[in-house]
Structures are given as C-alpha cells and as structure tokens.
Design an enzyme around this catalytic site. Structure first.
Site, PDB file in Angstrom:
ATOM      1  N   HIS A  47      46.071  53.748  42.904  1.00  0.00           N
ATOM      2  CA  HIS A  47      46.998  53.112  43.843  1.00  0.00           C
ATOM      3  C   HIS A  47      47.019  53.838  45.183  1.00  0.00           C
ATOM      4  CE1 HIS A  47      49.456  50.788  40.584  1.00  0.00           C
ATOM      5  NE2 HIS A  47      48.159  50.512  40.570  1.00  0.00           N
ATOM      6  N   HIS A  80      41.083  50.920  32.220  1.00  0.00           N
ATOM      7  CA  HIS A  80      42.110  50.096  31.565  1.00  0.00           C
ATOM      8  C   HIS A  80      41.979  50.207  30.039  1.00  0.00           C
ATOM      9  CE1 HIS A  80      42.573  47.409  35.376  1.00  0.00           C
ATOM     10  NE2 HIS A  80      43.473  48.352  35.350  1.00  0.00           N
TER      11      HIS A  80
HETATM   12  C1  HEM Z   1      49.551  50.284  32.274  1.00  0.00           C
HETATM   13  C2  HEM Z   1      48.610  50.579  33.118  1.00  0.00           C
HETATM   14  C3  HEM Z   1      47.919  49.633  34.057  1.00  0.00           C
HETATM   15  C4  HEM Z   1      48.178  48.324  34.355  1.00  0.00           C
HETATM   16  C5  HEM Z   1      49.284  47.459  33.811  1.00  0.00           C
HETATM   17  C6  HEM Z   1      47.195  47.909  35.335  1.00  0.00           C
HETATM   18  C7  HEM Z   1      47.144  46.659  35.904  1.00  0.00           C
HETATM   19  C8  HEM Z   1      46.296  46.299  36.934  1.00  0.00           C
HETATM   20  C9  HEM Z   1      46.305  45.031  37.625  1.00  0.00           C
HETATM   21  C10 HEM Z   1      47.239  43.882  37.324  1.00  0.00           C
HETATM   22  C11 HEM Z   1      45.351  45.058  38.558  1.00  0.00           C
HETATM   23  C12 HEM Z   1      44.973  43.928  39.517  1.00  0.00           C
HETATM   24  C13 HEM Z   1      44.163  42.895  38.796  1.00  0.00           C
HETATM   25  C14 HEM Z   1      43.579  41.834  39.702  1.00  0.00           C
HETATM   26  O1  HEM Z   1      44.309  40.922  40.056  1.00  0.00           O
HETATM   27  O2  HEM Z   1      42.395  41.897  40.039  1.00  0.00           O
HETATM   28  C15 HEM Z   1      44.740  46.348  38.492  1.00  0.00           C
HETATM   29  C16 HEM Z   1      43.755  46.778  39.336  1.00  0.00           C
HETATM   30  C17 HEM Z   1      43.169  48.003  39.248  1.00  0.00           C
HETATM   31  N1  HEM Z   1      43.371  48.959  38.279  1.00  0.00           N
HETATM   32 FE1  HEM Z   1      44.807  48.933  36.873  1.00  0.00          FE
HETATM   33  N2  HEM Z   1      46.357  48.951  35.589  1.00  0.00           N
HETATM   34  C18 HEM Z   1      46.755  50.017  34.826  1.00  0.00           C
HETATM   35  C19 HEM Z   1      46.149  51.253  34.753  1.00  0.00           C
HETATM   36  C20 HEM Z   1      45.015  51.597  35.432  1.00  0.00           C
HETATM   37  C21 HEM Z   1      44.304  52.833  35.263  1.00  0.00           C
HETATM   38  C22 HEM Z   1      44.665  53.921  34.270  1.00  0.00           C
HETATM   39  C23 HEM Z   1      43.259  52.816  36.135  1.00  0.00           C
HETATM   40  C24 HEM Z   1      42.191  53.849  36.399  1.00  0.00           C
HETATM   41  C25 HEM Z   1      42.227  55.087  36.009  1.00  0.00           C
HETATM   42  C26 HEM Z   1      43.319  51.554  36.843  1.00  0.00           C
HETATM   43  C27 HEM Z   1      42.443  51.175  37.826  1.00  0.00           C
HETATM   44  C28 HEM Z   1      42.562  50.008  38.543  1.00  0.00           C
HETATM   45  C29 HEM Z   1      41.789  49.738  39.726  1.00  0.00           C
HETATM   46  C30 HEM Z   1      40.744  50.644  40.364  1.00  0.00           C
HETATM   47  C31 HEM Z   1      42.200  48.489  40.186  1.00  0.00           C
HETATM   48  C32 HEM Z   1      41.745  47.812  41.462  1.00  0.00           C
HETATM   49  C33 HEM Z   1      42.517  48.412  42.637  1.00  0.00           C
HETATM   50  C34 HEM Z   1      42.357  47.607  43.902  1.00  0.00           C
HETATM   51  O3  HEM Z   1      43.065  46.615  44.067  1.00  0.00           O
HETATM   52  O4  HEM Z   1      41.529  47.999  44.743  1.00  0.00           O
HETATM   53  N3  HEM Z   1      44.392  50.853  36.393  1.00  0.00           N
HETATM   54  N4  HEM Z   1      45.307  47.080  37.475  1.00  0.00           N
END
Ligand code: HEM
Length: 695
Positions: free
Chosen positions: A191, A441
């Site tokens: 984030h 994820h």
């Molecule tokens: C409970 C934990 C988490 C939830 C609920 C979550 C949920 C999400 C959601 C909803 C998106 C956007 C999906 C889309 O519309 O394309 C996203 C993007 C992303 N997530 Fe997660 N995430 C979680 C944990 C993590 C973790 C642990 C990592 C990496 C270590 C991660 C890396 C990313 C990355 C890199 C993006 C794209 C960021 C961007 O917008 O440039 N997430 N995640």
C-alpha cells in the site's frame, strides 16, 4: 552466461558463487522514463545527466520530462530556493489530475515531499501520484492498444473464475516458519508503493458491470470500463445462487485521461507516490498531510479512547466503511485502504503511534524545536525504520537473504551505502504490483487468532466478517490480542492454495452468504492491464521459452501443467499471474524464479532510485551514529512499543515462536536511542532549518 534461474539456485547452494550478473536474457526497454537495459544488468550512469532517464524514450506530455531537456544540469528551477523552508505546494488538484503534475521548481529541502515530487531532481515529477506504472516488457493488449488480452488464436482467454476454481483450491497448509505478521507487513509495503486508479480496494465498485441479480449484461447495456468476470454454469459455489457475473471495472489509464492518443498503448495509472516512504501514514499530498497532522508538538492527529490512541475518525463513516451503525469506528489515514481488514488497521495504528512516540521524545530533548521540525524529524525516523525493517528483516524472507545481498538490495556493512542513482527509475512496475507481488495473497489466513500475553489463543474472528469494518480492533483487549495473534499465528504457505475467505468471501456484505473471488479478480486485472504472458517473462528472466505445455515442467509440477493444458489453448496464453504462481518456490525465498526476478528488480529500483534512501549520507542524511541506531529498529520492538498491553515478543517478529525465537520481555529487545537526535547547538536562527547533531 548463467540464467537467472541457475544463478538463484547456485546462490542457495554456494554463496561464494555470486557475481555481478543479475539476470541474463533479452534487451529490455522500460516503457517510460528509463532507458534500455540489458536484461536486469544495470549499466549505471557514470555522471549526472547520463542516466537512463535522460536517455530514455521521450515521455508523453504531462509526464514532466520537459523540465529537463538538457539532461538535468540545472537541479533547481528558475526560482530561488530557501534552505529549511517548507516544501512548495506541489500537490495537484484532484479535479485536474491528468497523468500527474510536475512541480514548476524544486525547493531545497532535507525532507521528502509528500507526493514524492523533487525526489529525482533531473525529473521532479518522477514517482508522483497519478502517474504511470512502468513496464519491463511491452503490453499485449487484444487490439494492440488498450483492450484486454486475448488468446493467441484471437479467442477469449478462459474465464478467470474458471481458472481460479481449478488451480487455487482452499487447502489449509501453514507456513512452517513465518507468521501472519510477515503477510500483513507485506500488505503495508504494497500500500505504500502503489494503488491502481479507479477502485477503492475496500468496497464494491460503484460502477455495476452485472445486473442486480448477478447476470451478464448485454454489451450495449454495459457501462464504460466494464470487463466482468464470467462465472461458469457449473461453478461449485456461485451457481448455487444462479450467479453468472462477477463485477469488474477496468483500471484508469493514461488514454482514459487523454494524456496520450493515437495508437500509443495504454498504461495504467497509480494513485499513490511510488516511493517506500510511509505515505500510508503521512499521505500522498500536502492536503492529506494537513488532515492527518495535529500541528502541535509534531504529532499526528489521534483520538483517545480506553487509554489508547486511535487513528482519527473518517468524516464519512458510512461512505468509507461497511458499518452497521454510524457510531462504529471508521478511520482516516494517509492511505484510503486503512480500514480494509483488521490486521492492516492494526499495523497502520502501530505506525501512527510510533510517530507520536518519537515526536514526544524529540520534543522532550529539543524543547526549542517547532512543531514543524519535530514533525519532520519524527517522520524521517519513522520512514527510515520502515525502510530498514522492510529491507533488512522482511525482504530476506520473501526474496531471500543471499539473493538480496547478491543483487545489492541489502548490504552487509553497517554504515552508509550511498548507492543512489538518479538514472534508475523508481516507478512501480506493472508486472510487480499487478502480478508478482499479488502472489502473496496465498499467505492470507481466513481466521485471525486472539492471543493472550502467555500466548494462549482465546479464539478467533472470521476475516470476511470484518472487511472494511475496523470496529473489532477497539473491542475489549482485541488490539493487543490481535497484535499478539499476528506474531503468533502462522501465515499460510506460499503455494497455489488460497483461503476461501478471499476466493469466495472477499467483500461479503452483512447478511450475504458469498462475496467475490479475489484470485479471479487478480487474474482479470492481469488481462485488463495487458501484461505480456508468463512465457514472455520466463524468457525475460532467463528461463527457456516454452513451446509446448510440457516445457513448463522445468519449474511447474506435472499436475499443474496438466491443469494449464486443459484450461489454455497455447503455452503463450498463460497469464503471468497464473504461470508465475505455480512455479516451484526457490529455496530460501517465498517465490518461484520468475516472480523472484520481477520482485528483485522492483526492490532494487525502489532503493537505488530513492534520493532520500535512509542509508545515504550527505545533506539531509542521518549522522553515522544515528544511522547505527536506525539499524537497531525491528518489527518486534515496533509491536512492543505501540501495542500498549503487549509486554513481550519474540526477537524475530516475522518468524513464528520457537525455542530459537522465544518470547522475551519487550525491554530486552534492542531500542533506537533517540538521544542521538539532541540538537546540541540549542535554538538555531529562525528558519535556517539546520541542526547540530553529534557526529
Ligand atoms: C487480508 C489481506 C489482503 C486483502 C484483503 C487484499 C486485497 C486486495 C485487493 C482487493 C486488491 C485489489 C484487487 C483489484 O481490484 O485488482 C489488492 C491488490 C494488491 N494486493 Fe492485496 N490484499 C491483501 C494482502 C496482500 C498482501 C499480503 C500482499 C503482498 C505481500 C498484497 C499485494 C497486493 C498488491 C501488490 C496489489 C496491487 C496494488 C496496486 O493497486 O498497485 N496484498 N489486494
């Protein structure tokens, strides 16, 4: 020449085999702002102005290169700069965001700007919010310009939901070594670095691409930017409710904002600044920063309840959170995703409390300092600790210790590193944010343990009950219990299995039985962004190109190769998100070779492309004794100092408790001695902004 793959394995076998070869392979051209590179080998510029940026392809209007047509000889603009004065107001007005704005001049400052402008003095707009992701390989859109990727044959790719059902089942395998805190800090890092423009990542999108009863709309009735996910008829979960369509809205691009035209391929925009600078705490603009600050004693705004400091409340509780009543806590922070899940909100709160803890200490030892000075110095210590924890504690787990050392991502020496290179583009790579980094994820656990000081579990909460509803962290002793839970509970293993709390219940609304499938959304996002195929990145990263599905067997299990062959028409059709996630994990890391290559590249750029990197000396840098103190910071101490009733912690706070990593009293963990920030000169001439720290 060895390939990336061979190098990585050689590293894990024989550390003395390191050399400077990073990844062999094809010539790569960054889409924007950076010049061609040979594979991932860095041809570092030797003198200012000879960097990749000034040699790179001409960047379209609005990106900001225009300010330095001569290669960056004049680092300060036409206006006079005044050392020590606050940054100029460089934040763009959201109504006229375009594709980022470049400040008209850069004031000299010992502090970073909030939006990342003027970090790169040769290209002051580089890394600012609302600018493009960068790319390692050119996009492969269906029409070559902007439509989602198609199969080689011109057919549609298999439904993202179908791929998710077949390849990513819910099989609960725990990681044998790492805890849930490792996963959760990963989301903090993510984030901090990027956020696709156009969606909140916390709530259902306001644009509806499916009918109210979950059916596909006719093309003519579909709103702009829709790319809904087709749910198969025989879907084991969603077909029970006769659902055929999952909402999906495309990311906003530079073409949508009319920043480019003609046949220039679209590039997605990211909403936050690209640097690892704790913008999730301090905001990505001057305006947001003003909203998070108290303007007293250098502190951030907080609210006091039950003897604890909490993030300030959002001004729009029912808009920002999924609350059952409007009095429930719903927070405001530097990042809009703060309320997305309870453990994320806990770490955001801990980082905010850490700022105020540092600020209070600095105010005590330097009573002559202004609010602004205390605020900026505390902010600097806070983001420096965050960079240290990310690079020296977290990254070695995720991309490997030896790999990190070999690729100059971390250094064994304790002092200054001074590897800033204005020719390296720090922008976030589309492949990194929208494929490789999302692989983690897989580590998410669907239940969050509540853990006592003696490390007994009191029970747990269900993740999907609390998406975007942070009230749970203020109930009873939950804050401390969830914090201990983070450090005690294992994360799930880095594999193809995903918890159904995110593959079936993401954004499940109160009273509903099912939510959305985050894995299917990530596959769809890969296609929305037109990322080149898994096969292209294999080749880019040094693995041989596959000509048949069998050729994937070098790094993917026979079962998964069979699944890919039954879903996709051609090896070239396999999405990067999918193929990369099935590779055998490289020993000592949490990723397969292709993702490892992309992650390694990103974290190199994030470090070397940051003029304010915490290990840099020079103006605005820490004194050497201060740097030694920053290097004592740890995730364990961060949780201890800010978890209130957390009184003990294991020293390696991303690692599960064991006899070699036993829980010890917080006081016995190394601490950053803030007395080194005592300004020994006393009151400085007004506005000079100079400090006199003992060297
Ligand atoms: C409970 C934990 C988490 C939830 C609920 C979550 C949920 C999400 C959601 C909803 C998106 C956007 C999906 C889309 O519309 O394309 C996203 C993007 C992303 N997530 Fe997660 N995430 C979680 C944990 C993590 C973790 C642990 C990592 C990496 C270590 C991660 C890396 C990313 C990355 C890199 C993006 C794209 C960021 C961007 O917008 O440039 N997430 N995640």
């Amino acid at each position: 020449q060895r390939t990336a793959y061979q190098n990585l394995f050689l590293n894990s076998i024989n550390p003395s085999a390191y050399d400077n070869t990073i990844y062999g392979g094809s010539i790569v051209e960054d889409a924007y702002g950076a010049a061609p590179q040979q594979g991932l080998q860095y041809n570092r510029p030797t003198a200012p102005g000879q960097g990749f940026i000034s040699q790179g392809p001409q960047v379209p209007t609005g990106f900001g290169n225009a300010y330095f047509p001569t290669g960056g000889s004049n680092i300060f603009g036409p206006q006079q700069q005044f050392p020590g004065l606050p940054q100029p107001q460089t934040t763009p007005n959201p109504a006229t965001l375009g594709c980022g704005l470049t400040p008209p001049f850069c004031a000299k400052s010992r502090y970073r700007s909030y939006d990342g402008s003027c970090n790169n003095l040769q290209n002051p707009g580089l890394g600012t919010p609302q600018t493009r992701y960068n790319r390692l390989l050119p996009a492969k859109y269906g029409d070559g310009v902007s439509t989602p990727t198609l199969a080689k044959s011109g057919n549609a790719l298999p439904s993202a939901r179908l791929v998710s059902i077949n390849i990513y089942p819910d099989v609960p395998v725990e990681d044998p070594i790492w805890n849930l805190n490792a996963m959760q800090y990963g989301q903090i890092i993510t984030h901090d670095m990027s956020m696709i423009v156009g969606s909140t990542q916390t709530q259902p999108h306001s644009t509806r691409c499916c009918s109210a009863d979950g059916q596909l709309l006719e093309l003519a009735n579909s709103p702009d930017h829709c790319f809904p996910i087709v749910i198969p008829f025989n879907d084991p979960a969603y077909s029970q409710q006769n659902l055929r369509c999952m909402n999906f809205v495309r990311t906003i691009t530079d073409r949508d904002r009319n920043c480019v035209g003609g046949s220039q391929p679209a590039e997605q925009l990211t909403a936050v600044n690209h640097f690892l600078d704790l913008s999730i705490v301090y905001g990505n603009s001057d305006q947001v920063n003003q909203q998070v600050r108290l303007f007293q004693g250098g502190r951030l705004r907080t609210e006091q309840r039950n003897n604890q400091e909490w993030l300030p409340r959002s001004m729009n509780v029912s808009g920002d959170c999924t609350v059952l009543n409007p009095n429930e806590p719903c927070y405001f922070a530097g990042d809009t995703r703060v309320n997305q899940n309870p453990q994320l909100t806990i770490l955001q709160t801990i980082l905010l409390r850490e700022h105020n803890r540092i600020a209070d200490n600095l105010a005590k030892i330097n009573p002559h300092w202004s609010d602004e000075t205390i605020f900026q110095e505390a902010r600097k210590i806070n983001w420096a600790q965050h960079q240290h924890i990310t690079y020296y504690e977290w990254l070695p787990i995720f991309i490997g210790l030896e790999n990190s050392i070999k690729n100059k991502i971390i250094w064994r020496n304790k002092g200054y590193v001074d590897d800033y290179n204005p020719g390296v583009n720090p922008s976030i790579l589309n492949e990194h944010a929208n494929a490789a980094f999302r692989f983690f994820h897989t580590l998410i656990a669907g239940q969050l343990d509540l853990v006592s000081e003696k490390r007994n579990s009191y029970g747990n909460i269900r993740l999907s009950d609390w998406f975007n509803r942070p009230a749970i962290i203020e109930q009873g002793n939950n804050f401390a219990e969830l914090t201990r839970g983070l450090a005690t509970q294992p994360e799930l293993a880095a594999d193809a299995y995903h918890d159904s709390e995110i593959t079936l219940n993401w954004l499940r609304q109160p009273g509903q039985q099912l939510g959305q499938d985050l894995k299917a959304i990530c596959i769809q996002r890969n296609r929305d962004h037109g990322l080149a195929s898994y096969n292209d990145y294999r080749h880019f990263c040094g693995l041989p190109r596959a000509y048949s599905f069998q050729d994937f067997l070098d790094v993917i299990s026979p079962e998964n190769v069979n699944r890919l062959a039954s879903l996709f028409e051609h090896p070239d059709d396999v999405d990067l998100t999918v193929g990369g996630s099935l590779e055998t994990i490289v020993p000592g890391t949490l990723a397969g070779p292709t993702f490892l290559c992309i992650l390694t590249e990103q974290f190199y750029r994030t470090r070397v492309g940051d003029r304010f990197w915490f290990e840099n000396s020079g103006e605005g840098g820490f004194t050497l004794p201060q740097l030694y103190e920053i290097k004592k910071s740890s995730i364990a101490r961060l949780l201890c100092d800010n978890g209130y009733n957390v009184r003990a912690m294991q020293p390696r706070g991303f690692e599960r408790i064991s006899h070699t990593n036993a829980v010890v009293p917080c006081e016995s963990l190394p601490v950053v001695d803030l007395s080194l920030w005592k300004d020994i000169q006393g009151p400085a001439p007004t506005g000079s902004g100079d400090f006199f720290y003992k060297k």
